[in-house]
Design an enzyme around this catalytic site. Structure first.
Site, PDB file in Angstrom:
ATOM      1  N   GLU A   1       3.870  -5.599   7.371  1.00 51.04           N
ATOM      2  CA  GLU A   1       3.036  -4.574   8.018  1.00 51.04           C
ATOM      3  C   GLU A   1       3.351  -4.343   9.486  1.00 51.04           C
ATOM      4  O   GLU A   1       3.290  -3.207   9.958  1.00 51.04           O
ATOM      5  CB  GLU A   1       1.544  -4.941   7.871  1.00 51.04           C
ATOM      6  CG  GLU A   1       0.985  -4.772   6.466  1.00 51.04           C
ATOM      7  CD  GLU A   1       1.191  -5.969   5.566  1.00 51.04           C
ATOM      8  OE1 GLU A   1       1.989  -6.862   5.909  1.00 51.04           O
ATOM      9  OE2 GLU A   1       0.546  -6.032   4.503  1.00 51.04           O
TER      10      GLU A   1
ATOM     11  N   GLY B   1       0.599  -5.166   0.810  1.00 55.22           N
ATOM     12  CA  GLY B   1      -0.481  -5.159  -0.175  1.00 55.22           C
ATOM     13  C   GLY B   1      -0.037  -5.738  -1.514  1.00 55.22           C
ATOM     14  O   GLY B   1      -0.860  -6.231  -2.286  1.00 55.22           O
TER      15      GLY B   1
ATOM     16  N   GLU C   1      -0.517  -9.309  -1.159  1.00 56.49           N
ATOM     17  CA  GLU C   1      -1.969  -9.540  -1.093  1.00 56.49           C
ATOM     18  C   GLU C   1      -2.577  -9.498  -2.501  1.00 56.49           C
ATOM     19  O   GLU C   1      -3.450 -10.298  -2.837  1.00 56.49           O
ATOM     20  CB  GLU C   1      -2.614  -8.509  -0.163  1.00 56.49           C
ATOM     21  CG  GLU C   1      -2.251  -8.798   1.302  1.00 56.49           C
ATOM     22  CD  GLU C   1      -2.653  -7.688   2.266  1.00 56.49           C
ATOM     23  OE1 GLU C   1      -2.324  -6.517   1.995  1.00 56.49           O
ATOM     24  OE2 GLU C   1      -3.302  -7.999   3.278  1.00 56.49           O
TER      25      GLU C   1
ATOM     26  N   ALA D   1       0.860  -1.188   0.000  1.00 55.87           N
ATOM     27  CA  ALA D   1       0.000   0.000   0.000  1.00 55.87           C
ATOM     28  C   ALA D   1       0.891   1.230   0.000  1.00 55.87           C
ATOM     29  O   ALA D   1       2.061   1.145   0.385  1.00 55.87           O
ATOM     30  CB  ALA D   1      -0.856  -0.014   1.263  1.00 55.87           C
TER      31      ALA D   1
HETATM   32  C1  HSC Z   1       0.578  -2.456   3.340  1.00 57.46           C
HETATM   33  O1  HSC Z   1       0.863  -2.823   2.240  1.00 57.46           O
HETATM   34  C2  HSC Z   1      -0.704  -2.753   4.019  1.00 57.46           C
HETATM   35  C3  HSC Z   1      -1.526  -3.711   3.241  1.00 57.46           C
HETATM   36  O2  HSC Z   1      -1.875  -4.806   4.018  1.00 57.46           O
HETATM   37  C4  HSC Z   1      -2.726  -3.050   2.641  1.00 57.46           C
HETATM   38  C5  HSC Z   1      -3.673  -2.542   3.684  1.00 57.46           C
HETATM   39  C6  HSC Z   1      -4.904  -1.957   3.120  1.00 57.46           C
HETATM   40  C7  HSC Z   1      -5.143  -0.591   3.673  1.00 57.46           C
HETATM   41  C8  HSC Z   1      -6.449  -0.055   3.290  1.00 57.46           C
HETATM   42  C9  HSC Z   1      -6.730   1.275   3.872  1.00 57.46           C
HETATM   43  C10 HSC Z   1      -7.641   1.213   5.081  1.00 57.46           C
HETATM   44  N1  HSC Z   1       4.569   3.484   0.141  1.00 57.46           N
HETATM   45  O3  HSC Z   1      13.304   2.099   0.672  1.00 57.46           O
HETATM   46  P1  HSC Z   1      13.705   2.840  -0.547  1.00 57.46           P
HETATM   47  C11 HSC Z   1       9.320   5.061  -0.971  1.00 57.46           C
HETATM   48  S1  HSC Z   1       1.674  -1.509   4.240  1.00 57.46           S
HETATM   49  C12 HSC Z   1       5.028   4.717  -0.139  1.00 57.46           C
HETATM   50  O4  HSC Z   1      14.736   3.902  -0.425  1.00 57.46           O
HETATM   51  P2  HSC Z   1      14.874   0.427  -1.600  1.00 57.46           P
HETATM   52  C13 HSC Z   1      10.393   5.400   0.046  1.00 57.46           C
HETATM   53  O5  HSC Z   1       9.869   6.240   1.057  1.00 57.46           O
HETATM   54  C14 HSC Z   1       3.091  -1.439   3.195  1.00 57.46           C
HETATM   55  N2  HSC Z   1       6.325   4.994  -0.400  1.00 57.46           N
HETATM   56  O6  HSC Z   1      14.136   1.828  -1.719  1.00 57.46           O
HETATM   57  C15 HSC Z   1      11.422   6.093  -0.842  1.00 57.46           C
HETATM   58  O7  HSC Z   1      10.965   7.405  -1.071  1.00 57.46           O
HETATM   59  P3  HSC Z   1      11.986   8.615  -1.214  1.00 57.46           P
HETATM   60  C16 HSC Z   1       3.846  -2.689   3.192  1.00 57.46           C
HETATM   61  C17 HSC Z   1       7.170   3.963  -0.362  1.00 57.46           C
HETATM   62  O8  HSC Z   1      15.108  -0.037  -2.977  1.00 57.46           O
HETATM   63  C18 HSC Z   1      11.328   5.318  -2.158  1.00 57.46           C
HETATM   64  O9  HSC Z   1      10.042   4.683  -2.135  1.00 57.46           O
HETATM   65  N3  HSC Z   1       5.062  -2.528   2.453  1.00 57.46           N
HETATM   66  C19 HSC Z   1       6.765   2.666  -0.060  1.00 57.46           C
HETATM   67  O10 HSC Z   1      16.010   0.518  -0.648  1.00 57.46           O
HETATM   68  C20 HSC Z   1      12.391   4.247  -2.317  1.00 57.46           C
HETATM   69  O11 HSC Z   1      12.357   3.422  -1.172  1.00 57.46           O
HETATM   70  C21 HSC Z   1       6.205  -2.169   3.024  1.00 57.46           C
HETATM   71  O12 HSC Z   1       6.293  -1.990   4.215  1.00 57.46           O
HETATM   72  C22 HSC Z   1       5.387   2.436   0.184  1.00 57.46           C
HETATM   73  N4  HSC Z   1       4.908   1.200   0.460  1.00 57.46           N
HETATM   74  O13 HSC Z   1      13.810  -0.551  -0.906  1.00 57.46           O
HETATM   75  C23 HSC Z   1       7.393  -1.999   2.109  1.00 57.46           C
HETATM   76  N5  HSC Z   1       7.851   1.849  -0.078  1.00 57.46           N
HETATM   77  O14 HSC Z   1      12.857   8.263  -2.362  1.00 57.46           O
HETATM   78  C24 HSC Z   1       8.108  -0.742   2.413  1.00 57.46           C
HETATM   79  C25 HSC Z   1       8.896   2.634  -0.397  1.00 57.46           C
HETATM   80  O15 HSC Z   1      11.117   9.795  -1.395  1.00 57.46           O
HETATM   81  N6  HSC Z   1       9.201  -0.500   1.507  1.00 57.46           N
HETATM   82  N7  HSC Z   1       8.497   3.909  -0.563  1.00 57.46           N
HETATM   83  O16 HSC Z   1      12.744   8.654   0.079  1.00 57.46           O
HETATM   84  C26 HSC Z   1      10.376  -1.132   1.572  1.00 57.46           C
HETATM   85  O17 HSC Z   1      10.583  -2.023   2.365  1.00 57.46           O
HETATM   86  C27 HSC Z   1      11.458  -0.689   0.636  1.00 57.46           C
HETATM   87  O18 HSC Z   1      11.139   0.600   0.193  1.00 57.46           O
HETATM   88  C28 HSC Z   1      11.659  -1.583  -0.605  1.00 57.46           C
HETATM   89  C29 HSC Z   1      12.658  -0.894  -1.571  1.00 57.46           C
HETATM   90  C30 HSC Z   1      12.258  -2.924  -0.151  1.00 57.46           C
HETATM   91  C31 HSC Z   1      10.378  -1.822  -1.326  1.00 57.46           C
END
Ligand code: HSC
Length: 687
Positions: free
Chosen positions: A129, A106, A109, A63
């Protein structure tokens, strides 16, 4: 078709490409784009199957976390998300999810709503998450156990750690590993799948046996002490075994909501973005050149020097390590060997890797290899005169353009820089012990440090797998200046009547990785004592100084290394309360005219934590820290502050800055002016 999602036909397969750089997060428009593409494929007479694939470097990373702050009620967006995923699953043609990079949260998912998942071997999948203080909120807790069983799913959802495509394949989450081109392999797979009937993950029950999760719960409660999301994730997965899919989703939704609106999730999301924000330095010249660092040299092979050397070797950078005497040099090399051997024992690297890294080390008694080094790091004793002499000497041997870094934890960078003819090349690289383990690198800019040296240091931190945070120059910089106030309060509390173990226990129950006095014993009470001697001339009459620690040091109680400090230590290094310490502290209290009394748990927490916040606010106002989040990242990564409380500044903000000011006043202290003005204004540090 939305710009974020592309649709094209390839060999009779609809290829749906998500194109939302940098990580293909499910930002507004992406789910809608995928949904439209799936509907188009279902109606497209030329499409026999569908492949969903990520454009750029990854599949879907989850997400869009930036959107979470805007959600006031979880109901609407999530219901739409559930329907979106069921829409994929209801597609009458097989939908194959083609995964490279990461399918996280997500992203996984979405992948599980497909009929099949294929991946390249380097891909990773996971439900991270809980690291954001939430649980999977798009049926992940219900589809995952249907693919890999309840125990494995509960492990994945509660740890948040990703697994490799290979492990996911063995667990049943991924159907096939693709060697070679992913898109082409996925199309082949999809064409084959089009010859078979479709099955939906939500209809599968064969892996849904009730399993005891007691052992996992115990492990998770211990590992994530104080956090709610990891146990909630287990509850949600466990429910899959006894509820229908729809009931399970409703249960997941209610737990997800509780977590999303908790302060723990706000704190952890703050830390997630904070770790990325600290890398951005406002005001730094955009074109500041980054010096390539191909060779390093280190002065001093003590605990810090050998730990720092280990970091460089781990990053594949050759290191010349200098010591004055053979014995000390040998001891340093032995420490590096032990560090690498321990990584082998833990299975992090192979024995061959360790040997390769060790081959990059050149121990020297004569500064051999220093003249060609791109960076020289000084890690000698914490004494200004000694450091200045060392830098004056380094200035005569370092090549032009070399960075001269000091590992001082408190001393004046400008004074050290002034002992050279190149103050613009001098900077602080404050590593935390053990340097090869702790993630923090506090990078301290002097008055004349050049932008290029700062930019290179920030870049180098990443190469060394550290979180680099830039600080200004003052006594103790950000981390230790605040820690001094915090530690002083801990010692005052002991002088006033608390047992050391009471102070430590209260703070570790609150979430700190260790209590301050146990930290003192680990770091060495003599270290703080020597630093205080260094700054004795600055002490002011009428200001209270923590005396009990000095007394312990004077008695040779340096902490773990001498077997006794605030506690007694046996071979297992477990702290045991020592009545002798109580007697020493009673004497020190008497000498200061302190009447000892009962100390409450509240008082311990208020005085120690609020001292951190108040000093942090002063540091921020002085510009020593660029942003409040820089302080938080330092405290979470260098001082064991619980990430789920957001760091000291975010914690204060979540408590309410006006209330924090009142609580500081209730202790008889003055709130920092910045706290007062923010409390009257936005109530937020970053506004
Ligand atoms: C989720 O998915 C919840 C679900 O269950 C859905 C729930 C439904 C909800 C409904 C509503 C009620 N979003 O880390 P990097 C940005 S929770 C936005 O340097 P890397 C990051 O800030 C999510 N931005 O790259 C950075 O921005 P900047 C679960 C995101 O290659 C840029 O991307 N997912 C983002 O070292 C580059 O990131 C996670 O927790 C996101 N999801 O690593 C994954 N992810 O350049 C979180 C990244 O402006 N992400 N950004 O500073 C990571 O672990 C790492 O970013 C990666 C890439 C391994 C994907």
């Amino acid at each position: 078709m939305s710009e974020l999602v592309r649709y094209e036909l390839d060999r009779g397969v609809a290829v749906v490409t998500i194109d939302n750089p940098p990580v293909n997060a499910l930002s507004p428009g992406v789910p809608e784009g995928i949904q439209t593409a799936i509907e188009r494929a279902a109606a497209d007479a030329e499409a026999r199957a569908v492949v969903v694939i990520g454009g750029g470097r990854t599949f879907i990373a989850g997400a869009d976390i930036r959107e979470f702050g805007k959600i006031v009620s979880g109901e609407k967006p999530r219901l739409a998300l559930y329907r979106f995923l069921e829409g994929i699953e209801d597609c009458p043609k097989p939908v194959v999810m083609a995964i490279h990079g990461t399918a996280l949260g997500g992203g996984l998912e979405v992948a599980m709503a497909g009929h099949y998942r294929v991946a390249v071997a380097t891909a990773q999948v996971g439900q991270p998450e809980v690291k954001l203080g939430i649980i999977p909120g798009a049926a992940g807790t219900q589809r995952l156990p249907r693919l890999c069983g309840v125990t494995k799913a509960a492990e994945l959802c509660s740890s948040g750690d990703p697994i490799s495509a290979l492990e996911a394949h063995q667990a049943g989450i991924i159907d096939a590993l693709i060697a070679g081109d992913l898109r082409s392999g996925a199309i082949d797979f999809a064409l084959d799948a089009a010859t078979r009937p479709i099955s939906k993950v939500r209809d599968r029950h064969d892996k849904l046996a009730q399993e005891s999760l007691l052992a996992l719960r115990t492990r998770v409660s211990k590992k994530f002490r104080g956090q709610t999301a990891p146990l909630a994730a287990i509850d949600a997965v466990e429910a899959a075994a006894s509820l229908t899919f729809a009931e399970g989703c409703a249960f997941e939704a209610s737990l997800f909501n509780d977590c999303l609106f908790s302060s723990q999730s706000k704190a952890l999301i703050h830390i997630f973005f904070g770790e990325r924000t600290v890398a951005k330095i406002p005001g730094l010249a955009k074109d500041a050149p980054i010096t390539p660092i191909a060779q390093a040299a280190i002065v001093g092979a003590g605990t810090m020097g050998s730990g720092i050397a280990t970091c460089y070797l781990n990053a594949g950078i050759p290191v010349a390590l200098q010591e004055a005497g053979q014995e000390a040099l040998d001891a340093g090399v032995a420490r590096i060997r032990r560090n690498l051997a321990s990584a082998v024992e833990k299975g992090r690297i192979t024995a061959a890797d360790a040997e390769k890294r060790l081959a990059l080390l050149s121990p020297t008694l004569t500064y051999e290899g220093f003249a060609t080094a791109d960076i020289i790091i000084e890690a000698v004793f914490e004494n200004l005169e000694l450091k200045m002499q060392t830098f004056a000497h380094l200035d005569t041997i370092a090549k032009p353009g070399a960075i001269l870094a000091t590992n001082t934890s408190t001393l004046n960078i400008d004074a050290i820089a002034a002992s050279t003819r190149r103050p613009s090349q001098v900077i602080g690289h404050h590593f935390f012990s053990p340097a090869h383990v702790m993630r923090l690198l506090e990078i301290v800019r002097g008055r004349e440090t050049s932008d290029s040296v700062i930019a290179t240091s920030m870049d180098l931190a990443k190469r060394l797998k550290k979180v680099g945070v830039l600080a200004g120059n003052c006594r103790g910089f950000i981390g230790n200046r605040m820690f001094h106030e915090y530690m002083s309060q801990a010692v005052f509390l002991v002088e006033e009547g608390a047992e050391p173990s009471f102070v430590d226990d209260e703070l570790s129950k609150w979430g700190m990785a260790m209590g301050p006095l146990a930290v003192g014993d680990l770091a060495g009470i003599d270290v703080g004592w020597r630093i205080r001697q260094e700054f004795k001339h600055l002490e002011q009459p009428g200001v209270r100084y923590a005396k009990a620690g000095d007394r312990l040091a004077e008695l040779g109680r340096y902490g773990q290394k001498t077997g006794k400090g605030w506690y007694l230590y046996g071979p297992d290094r477990k702290p045991v309360p020592d009545p002798e310490v109580t007697a020493i502290v009673e004497t020190v209290a008497r000498e200061q005219g302190i009447t000892r009394r009962a100390i409450s748990s509240d008082e311990v927490l208020e005085r120690t934590l609020l001292s951190l916040v108040n000093e942090g606010a002063k540091i921020l106002a002085e510009g020593i820290a660029l942003r409040a989040v820089d302080i938080d990242i330092i405290y979470v990564n260098g001082y064991g502050f619980p990430a789920w409380r957001g760091g000291p500044m975010k914690w204060a903000e979540l408590e309410g800055l006006a209330a924090i000011c009142d609580r500081i006043r209730a202790l008889g202290w003055q709130p920092a002016p910045l706290l007062l003005s923010l409390a009257e204004g936005s109530g937020k540090f970053d506004a």
